[in-house]
Enzyme design. Structure first.
Site, PDB file in Angstrom:
ATOM      1  N   THR B 129     -13.024 -29.173   7.003  1.00 13.90           N
ATOM      2  CA  THR B 129     -13.312 -30.522   6.500  1.00 13.90           C
ATOM      3  C   THR B 129     -14.116 -31.268   7.549  1.00 13.90           C
ATOM      4  O   THR B 129     -13.826 -31.182   8.737  1.00 13.90           O
ATOM      5  CB  THR B 129     -12.034 -31.328   6.187  1.00 13.90           C
ATOM      6  OG1 THR B 129     -12.384 -32.726   6.154  1.00 13.90           O
ATOM      7  CG2 THR B 129     -10.959 -31.149   7.222  1.00 13.90           C
ATOM      8  N   ASP B 131     -14.043 -34.333   7.990  1.00 11.82           N
ATOM      9  CA  ASP B 131     -13.364 -35.580   8.364  1.00 11.82           C
ATOM     10  C   ASP B 131     -12.417 -35.453   9.558  1.00 11.82           C
ATOM     11  O   ASP B 131     -11.938 -36.457  10.066  1.00 11.82           O
ATOM     12  CB  ASP B 131     -12.576 -36.132   7.169  1.00 11.82           C
ATOM     13  CG  ASP B 131     -13.480 -36.646   6.064  1.00 11.82           C
ATOM     14  OD1 ASP B 131     -14.660 -36.915   6.331  1.00 11.82           O
ATOM     15  OD2 ASP B 131     -12.999 -36.782   4.927  1.00 11.82           O
ATOM     16  N   ARG B 175     -12.795 -41.208   4.491  1.00  9.15           N
ATOM     17  CA  ARG B 175     -12.065 -42.185   3.689  1.00  9.15           C
ATOM     18  C   ARG B 175     -10.752 -42.580   4.363  1.00  9.15           C
ATOM     19  O   ARG B 175     -10.420 -43.757   4.471  1.00  9.15           O
ATOM     20  CB  ARG B 175     -11.789 -41.604   2.298  1.00  9.15           C
ATOM     21  CG  ARG B 175     -11.379 -42.636   1.258  1.00  9.15           C
ATOM     22  CD  ARG B 175     -11.318 -42.006  -0.132  1.00  9.15           C
ATOM     23  NE  ARG B 175     -12.608 -41.443  -0.510  1.00  9.15           N
ATOM     24  CZ  ARG B 175     -13.608 -42.162  -1.049  1.00  9.15           C
ATOM     25  NH1 ARG B 175     -13.462 -43.439  -1.291  1.00  9.15           N
ATOM     26  NH2 ARG B 175     -14.750 -41.574  -1.354  1.00  9.15           N
TER      27      ARG B 175
END
Lengths: 325, 325, 325, 325
Positions: B129, B131, B175
């Protein structure tokens, strides 16, 4: 007892490395935030001996975090091994009010910092070298940028090697340490990697490997050669003669030292620069900042210089397996 | 007792990330080197349920290590939370002889792997990922590339912000996790960074900061805004109205997910892929590979999912200090 | 009769563009080589009216050729359409001894140069805009860099679109001119390109094209949308609703204006800057430098502003053919 | 009378260049759009003689526009100067139904196309070489990418040269043509550029120039050396000995041949590929496509080979002026 410094000097020494400017910026800005004065010393220890010392403020380091090289410039200073020269340097520091000094460089530069610490200047070393060859730390300022520069260049060489079905020998930096070579070996999918740590240069084995790869349908054969291992151009000639396969050498050279630093180099160099100032503010001296086991830490310079490290065995193994299975 | 697997399946799940191809390549090649068969499962769990399963050999993963995205493609599969769907998936694995499975994705994907492990398929998760929001590991496949992509884009926005003496709000991905925002904050020298971990969004403080910077002669004001924090375009309008300073929003968006992986992403993803196979060869199951305290390690998936991590306090602090001192 | 100028001013006006610094450097260095004085005017015509005028020497433009943005900064100046404002500007030029002026910008900036020429200041315009929307020239400073920046970003978006089998709408700059969109359309192999010059926006045709591509096995559908054509985010929602295929919008925005200039932008901007000085040395005024039919040439500003150009029909046609055949 | 071809062959010959894949893709897709069959010939004329001929469809050229090298590979074929070998090649074309042939390469490759045209195969040449050394055209496929690759590498070398206050000699490609050297000379702000077209190598003048620059406070001295001019490494040694200033040589080598093509190379190569097909559809033969005076045009190969071109005098002059004024 620990004294708190009032004026922090900063210099870069030895070979330059991308991210040194980020570290300089962090030293200057963190020092100002801590209420200290900052002086920049140009051209490393050589410049210190010439009193090439400038005042620095927050604005002196604007717009430099993204720039390669070092705005303070750097130089070798062989005479710094002389005790009287070290004494002179310490006196110059005192004359200019510099009671804390951040030295960004490699092991040789840390030895100078060690001597100055013994002479009453509080010193902190930051590991700055593209070669990753500092034993106390898993990170050195500049390695991440250099290894990406090398990898991107090798990606390009690979394109043309594939088009021409050539063997390519690519020499990367790292005279005494094969980290750039090993990382590129994995990242570029090189058929062979020659490292100083594994010096068992067997040209016949290379030749056999190339011939065998050709038989299996390989469209190129990439050999990554760390700087220390032999002469790439003559190796290319011998291999071409022995295999009958066109073989070319590329020596990546000094481009590996420059360029805008990667995000990791900017972030880690900034963190180390700030930490060096915070260590000086706590009265520390004769320390080197490292990154180890996932943390920024600091070591006594004497201990740091006595450490050793080697290449990762598992990565060396998979470098070979993933390309040749 | 641990059983040794014979056929290893590999899939990518959730959002794609640069380096996933390097991990797939490593799984395939290491498995072949260990004498295993390998099957690629397309489109994640959704493709598994559709039996989109292909045989893979060493050649299937040639020339992919440098490519962004995932050659196996990926998809969301909401229905995989249903026990009967999990059962069906395990049965399909067995039907195709897949007794070991490497799942490359995030926490959601690991939950699927957990269920399949309970149903008799040996599973290993790899953290993929951009993130960096997987608690058990300090490294996730794709973060290093994404953060460099974002940083390079912000360097460009900064050029034009300086020319026009603008305020720029740049929205980066993340996010629920502000790592990209924080790293870019330090690396791009941003005046303000808005992170989900530090949600104390005080627009008046921002406005004051911008006005104060202008008075001090700053030629631009860069605000890096993690995805989760409000709407960048309307924020820009409000800030322009309140400060009288031209303010523009840029949303970097999906370009952060693509691109040729950096050296670190290629090397670490390759290492993790090889390790996943070696764990399966030892009979391990329900494990996730992480990088922690400077080492590649593995955790029980249940434990991994229960861990938490936060942003680094010191880096958050210097992000502010180094830009605004 | 043509007078030879003694002091050359230089300013950048309108939106900034990569390569403007190369042009400024060339103006300054060529002027010095021709024995002239040089003055830099900051913030375009707005700064001229504020007398933001600095002396420049060869060293003022060191290390800027590779930097994005403009060291002289730029600003809009709406009031410059007023005759009394133009008169004031001409008087300020005379007061500072500026008898020749190089204006780097777009058509709007050339109109200002036209007025100053009528008021006795010898002026030369250089085409600086990323949009390529200046009719008298096939090259404008900044287009080559901007179109490469956009292309590289779209390459990355394409990676992730392929992994997820998405439709992607990518909005590039060019409010009134579709050159960036068309070049990226060809260079990125986009399935559809929406240009202001060909405004026949037929959303149903797009929807049909996407569905048809999916049937033929296309793994993504890239739509490049020039800035002027509708709102990309709402278009994405409508298309997703109509096709059932996940559709995402990316707006590349201001990053297209920044970044280190490409080789072509550095070389052509340098050549144009030198030419502008040589024209002033010959007594020319009210001219704009262009690149046309393979040569650097100059036009009367009045004529230049009256010209029109359109996109290349053949390239528009093959953009579609090469992607969709 | 002109015959319309039915089956178009395509090959790449000589040194590879970025953008060749874009040209191949355009040939294939445009041919299909025009209702023709397409065959790919591997390894240039050598492969043609070995009948290494493959069928190509639209999908064969998917995802290649952004890749360096040539998917058809390339090779030298010295024996192709023999009439009987040319005859054999023409017979092989006929045997495979190839009545039209697109040859992507340099002047040597066009000579082959000329012979095949005389033997009844309709041939079109496309200029593919990073050196820009084809007289009939102002653009060759690959030059734009190569010159940007070289420039970016030299930017990096310059960073480290400045840090160390070194003299750097950088050898770029272009054995018989100094375009890469000249463009980089301007774009990198090099103090000296050595071109084959201006061979007046006066080492003493270089030495004097370096010493003089040092006196004026220059922090580096960059010399760009086109491939043909002497041996960079020994030049570096002599210059260091004569000036007392540390001098290093970097030979950029084969990396200049690879890499993802720039936007211009993708767009122009695509246009030329499409044009080649359209020319064949009109019955043309023995033509080469060029870009001249701002337009894509075509020439008789015999005429094209008889043309000459030189470097631009004005650019050569400003290269020196802009750096040294």
């Amino acid at each position: 007892m620990a004294k708190e410094v009032q004026t922090i000097g900063v210099l870069t020494s030895g070979g330059d490395a991308p991210g040194m400017n980020a570290a300089i910026r962090a030293v200057v800005r963190q020092a100002i935030a801590r209420g200290k004065k900052v002086k920049g010393i140009k051209r490393g220890y050589a410049g210190l001996l010439q009193e090439e010392i400038i005042d620095m403020d927050a604005h002196s380091v604007s717009e430099i975090i993204q720039r390669g090289g070092t705005i303070l410039q750097t130089a070798r200073c062989l005479e710094f091994i002389e005790p009287e020269v070290q004494k002179k340097a310490a006196d110059i520091c005192k004359k200019h009010g510099i009671d804390g000094l951040v030295v960004i460089g490699g092991d040789g530069s840390f030895k100078g910092a060690q001597k100055l610490a013994a002479l009453g200047i509080n010193t902190i070393g930051l590991p700055g070298t593209i070669d990753l060859d500092i034993a106390c730390t898993e990170y050195t300022i500049g390695f991440d940028t250099a290894v990406n520069t090398a990898m991107e260049a090798i990606d390009k060489v690979r394109d043309t090697s594939t088009s021409h079905e050539r063997c390519s020998i690519i020499e990367v930096m790292g005279r005494g340490a094969g980290y750039i070579a090993l990382w590129c070996g994995i990242a570029n999918g090189a058929e062979d990697v020659l490292l100083p740590e594994r010096y068992d240069y067997d040209e016949q084995a290379l030749v056999n490997h190339i011939i065998e790869g050709k038989k299996k349908g390989k469209q190129h054969h990439i050999i990554i050669n760390a700087e220390g291992i032999g002469h790439s151009a003559s190796m290319a000639k011998r291999i071409e003669a022995a295999t009958g396969i066109e073989t070319r050498a590329t020596i990546l050279g000094h481009m590996q030292r420059g360029g805008s630093p990667t995000c990791k180099d900017r972030v880690y160099a900034s963190t180390m620069g700030a930490l060096a100032v915070d260590l000086l503010c706590k009265g520390a001296s004769n320390r080197v900042v490292g990154y180890r086991h996932g943390e920024f830490v600091d070591f006594d310079i004497d201990e740091a210089l006595a450490m050793t490290k080697g290449i990762d065995e598992y990565q060396f193994e998979i470098c070979n397996t993933l390309c040749n299975s």
